[in-house]
Scaffold this active site. Structure first.
Site, PDB file in Angstrom:
ATOM      1  N   HIS A 131      -2.303  -1.024  -3.434  1.00 37.08           N
ATOM      2  CA  HIS A 131      -3.514  -0.241  -3.188  1.00 37.08           C
ATOM      3  C   HIS A 131      -3.454   1.050  -4.006  1.00 37.08           C
ATOM      4  CE1 HIS A 131      -4.138  -2.236   1.027  1.00 37.08           C
ATOM      5  NE2 HIS A 131      -4.337  -3.058   0.021  1.00 37.08           N
ATOM      6  N   ASP A 147      -4.324  -5.226   5.743  1.00 39.58           N
ATOM      7  CA  ASP A 147      -4.593  -6.059   4.582  1.00 39.58           C
ATOM      8  C   ASP A 147      -3.392  -6.969   4.326  1.00 39.58           C
ATOM      9  OD1 ASP A 147      -6.011  -7.027   2.438  1.00 39.58           O
ATOM     10  OD2 ASP A 147      -5.308  -5.483   1.053  1.00 39.58           O
ATOM     11  N   SER A 206       0.869  -1.181   0.000  1.00 37.78           N
ATOM     12  CA  SER A 206       0.000   0.000   0.000  1.00 37.78           C
ATOM     13  C   SER A 206       0.903   1.228   0.000  1.00 37.78           C
ATOM     14  CB  SER A 206      -0.940  -0.038   1.213  1.00 37.78           C
ATOM     15  OG  SER A 206      -1.834   1.060   1.192  1.00 37.78           O
TER      16      SER A 206
END
Length: 843
Positions: A51, A143, A24
């Protein structure tokens, strides 16, 4: 990328290694480092899930193309993964890998990671199992953590960027917190590690004969010294596969250097031990099995004796999901019963860290995907980013550290779930464990095993209920003691038969024995016992054996269960007063019949000091009774012959007990009132905090999602900025060698581009200001016809290219209109060049 480079679609091969990278915020740089470090012959496919903002087109594939030797492409639905390719997940899409091919879907709306790394990892685990490699890099949030657990459960490799070197440590820390990570390393080293793992065979190359056995023994001894666990019960094939995987992670080519590493690095020894003790499970793992178990439990509960507790055991429970699954099913089944039994589920595991996670009972939302409809709301409550098992489920589930191989079992059980543990054991140990389960279960008790396990090594002890789902019932016609315990019967009393120098039975550490000896310094009695705060016997002197009744098998001995008849009543009061007053207490004399006749026994209780202050030393003074008195006691033991002295003694003891109980009741009542008051205050505070937490959680998720999008966009803009700097420098360099002037003007008269010797355009001594519009530039008078032609084309009065000869300036101008970003916006590009003779004379 040209479409011609795309490999032809062939049959999916799930034995081709796949490296899935999840990241991310702050992940672009380590992603680039990793893929740039893989050479063109890299024998695996790489999938990158970063992401991204769902509202902006990603240039990640273009960025990676400049730095890697592999082919780069964007993931498309249905494409088959090929080795030597890097696949980039597009924005606002989730990607799964099913049977070696991509399946894409729109990302969920709301503040959720896009794309989902957890979803990618879980699908990769199901599709490629041992050929799956998951890598978690810099990023906020959690995540990837649930996906790491799934990969570990499937036998894949899990690697995490060192949180200390990650720009954002949220995702790496969450992954490390699962205790399912094989290696943590700096991003600069990950390409080398990944190449080593992918290049190493799944099946290890082993030395032959005695050398292999000797090396394995060295490794087992090293693990036992560091971890305290003897892995000799594990199948050699399982051990070798785990060892080979750790060798590849450390880039060791064979066992010899790896053994040296183990002996010098305790952390590596612990990592190997943890990889063998796979502490991973899932809620309703193999859902069809649990549905079948639920139906059998329903029948078992219907026939369960009223008033009898229902006891279950889940050995090798890992992080607790399976134990809580059983608890939810039992609570669901018993809620409609008129007289439901009390339920106790013992859940045990050898890994202390896993047991701590289970006790906490907090799990990610992704791990609850298999729960039946309604179970999540009934049995779990939201807690931060995840969910916590409700207290009524945790209250019936008791977790503890327990070695199934060497520790005594639980007993009088109605149900045992021992799934996916036997497969790692040698056949002899499998048989011993199954005999143990048979011993622990009640008649017609139920046993559930894993999908690849059976009771074949313990023939005759279990009857199959469902071979398909590996559900068995204890064969009540067979009553055989476990062979593992045949040499352990009466083990607590062997010490009494040994020479005097071994007069004690070591149920406790030597330090506890020393503490007891110190407390005994002022007393002469040799008959003594040490009990802990639960009245569990920890040490027995040899002389005290006459007062102890032997159990029928290995068990946890409570002093009240094994003490000679007649002593327990008096001893209970002595124990209570000693703990309450924290000083030595002497009980009343009790006449009881021992193996060698009637004796008069006086119990004493002395609290120990220091680290054993919660334990008590019990001493027993024995006095022989005269033959006449003994004969009288024999007669008094008959109900029809009790005289008034015996009745008075009983009444005295009853009065002492009544006083003790009254005192206990008053203390409990006071404590309950205080606890009730505190509970009400805590409940009120908890509700307020819960409400605030929910509001903050919602706001945090929204901010986190927006922050990740902004950070990702910022990284791409920074990358573009670097490219623009290069482009600008190139333009400046080219412009210095060009004699012509090139100008781009938009419909708002803004000068978008000006390259070349522009000073020749302006009146003498004049300089262009950055804010000047095209019309307000200090033009020389000879360029006025050109300005008129530009205006007409911007206002769409005229179209098409135009060639002007500017005689006064000895120059020519080529002019044409262009579209600028959309058909509704016009722009004009001009090229002004001077006659060769005038180049040296700007005037």
């Amino acid at each position: 990328m040209p479409e011609s480079k795309k490999p032809a679609k062939t049959g999916a091969d799930t034995k081709v290694p796949v490296v899935a990278i999840g990241a991310s915020a702050g992940g672009l740089e380590p992603i680039t480092q990793i893929v740039a470090g893989l050479d063109a012959s890299f024998p695996a496919a790489v999938v990158v899930a970063l992401h991204l903002s769902p509202h902006h087109e990603s240039r990640l594939a273009n960025i990676l193309e400049h730095d890697v030797q592999l082919q780069v492409d964007t993931v498309r639905n249905g494409d088959v993964l090929q080795p030597g390719w890097v696949y980039v997940v597009p924005p606002n899409r989730n990607v799964e890998i099913v049977d070696g091919a991509f399946v894409t879907s729109p990302a969920a709306k709301g503040p959720y990671p896009k794309p989902s790394v957890d979803l990618l990892f879980r699908s990769l685990a199901a599709s490629h199992a041992e050929y799956a490699i998951g890598v978690v890099l810099s990023g906020t949030g959690s995540d990837g953590a649930a996906g790491v657990r799934a990969l570990k459960l499937a036998g894949g490799v899990t690697i995490v960027q060192d949180p200390e070197t990650a720009t954002y440590d949220g995702m790496p820390l969450a992954a490390v917190g699962t205790d399912c990570v094989d290696l943590v390393a700096d991003a600069a080293k990950l390409a080398e590690v990944i190449t080593s793992v992918v290049s190493s065979p799944i099946e290890p190359q082993l030395p032959a004969g005695s050398q292999r056995e000797r090396q394995l023994r060295q490794i087992i001894d090293c693990l036992k010294a560091v971890r305290g666990v003897d892995f000799s019960y594990t199948k050699p094939s399982t051990l070798y596969r785990r060892i080979a995987r750790r060798c590849s992670l450390n880039a060791d080519q064979d066992l010899a250097p790896y053994i040296e590493r183990l002996q010098q690095d305790p952390d590596e020894a612990r990592a190997l031990a943890n990889s063998i003790l796979i502490s991973v499970t899932a809620f309703f793992r193999d859902k069809e099995v649990w549905l079948a178990v639920r139906e059998e439990l329903k029948k078992q509960l219907a026939a369960h004796p009223t008033g009898q507790p229902f006891r279950a055991w889940v050995p090798a429970c890992a992080t607790g999901e399976e134990a809580y699954t059983l608890a939810m099913i039992l609570l669901d089944l018993t809620q409609s019963m008129d007289s439901p039994p009390s339920i106790t589920i013992f859940a045990t595991d050898l890994a202390e860290h896993a047991v701590e996670i289970a006790r906490t009972g907090i799990y990610t939302s992704d791990s609850l995907a298999n729960l039946p409809a309604g179970y999540r709301d009934r049995f779990l409550a939201q807690s931060g980013d995840g969910y916590r098992v409700r207290s009524r489920v945790r209250q019936i589930t008791v977790f503890s550290v327990h070695n199934l191989i060497s520790d005594p079992p639980f007993s009088k059980l109605d149900f045992v779930s021992c799934r996916n543990f036997l497969i790692y054991l040698k056949n002899d140990y499998q048989r011993a464990i199954l005999e143990l389960m048979h011993y622990a279960l009640k008649p017609r008790g139920m046993l559930v095993l894993g999908s690849t396990e059976s009771t074949s090594t313990a023939e005759g002890r279990f009857v199959a209920i469902s071979e398909t789902h590996r559900i068995y019932r204890r064969d009540q016609t067979v009553e055989r003691f476990p062979s593992r315990f045949k040499s352990q019967i009466d083990a607590p009393f062997r010490a009494a038969q040994t020479p005097a120098r071994r007069a004690g039975m070591a149920l406790a550490p030597e330090s506890l024995q020393t503490a007891a000896q110190i407390a005994l310094a002022n007393y002469a009695t040799p008959r003594w016992v040490v009990v802990d705060e639960h009245d569990i016997v920890k040490f027995i002197s040899a002389e005290a054996r006459a007062l102890i009744r032997a159990p029928t098998g290995p068990a946890i001995m409570r002093i009240h269960d094994v003490l000679a008849n007649g002593l327990d009543l008096e001893l209970r009061g002595v124990l209570y007063r000693a703990r309450r007053e924290r000083k030595p207490v002497t009980g009343s004399r009790v006449n009881c019949q021992l193996a060698d006749g009637w004796r008069s026994v006086t119990p004493h209780a002395i609290p120990l000091d220091g680290e054993f202050e919660r334990s008590l030393l019990l001493m027993f003074e024995l006095r022989e009774m005269r033959s006449a008195e003994a004969e009288r006691r024999v007669q008094e033991s008959l109900p029809d012959s009790m005289d008034s002295d015996y009745v008075r003694a009983l009444e005295s003891r009853v009065e002492i007990l009544r006083q003790d109980m009254q005192s206990m009741a008053e203390e409990l009542e006071t404590s309950n009132e205080e606890l009730q008051s505190q509970s009400e205050e805590l409940q009120s505070s908890n509700e307020e905090l819960q409400s605030m937490n929910e509001q903050l959680l919602t706001s945090n998720e929204e901010l986190q999602s927006s922050n990740e999008e902004l950070i990702t966009v910022n990284e791409e803009l920074r990358q573009r900025g670097g490219e623009m700097d290069v482009l600008t420098a190139s333009w400046d360099a080219v412009g210095s060698y060009v004699d012509d002037v090139i100008i781009v003007v938009d419909a708002a008269a803004r000068v978008r581009l000006l390259m070349g010797p522009e000073e020749r355009l302006y009146a003498e001594g004049a300089v262009r200001q950055s804010s000047d519009r095209f019309w307000s530039l200090p033009w020389r008078s000879g360029f006025m016809p050109m300005l008129s032609a530009v205006r007409k084309r911007l206002e769409r009065e005229e179209d098409g290219p135009l060639h002007l000869r500017l005689e006064d300036e000895q120059a020519e101008c080529d002019l044409r209109a262009i579209d600028w970003s959309s058909p509704d916006i016009r722009a004009v590009v001009l090229r002004i060049r001077w006659a060769r003779a005038s180049i040296s004379d700007p005037g």
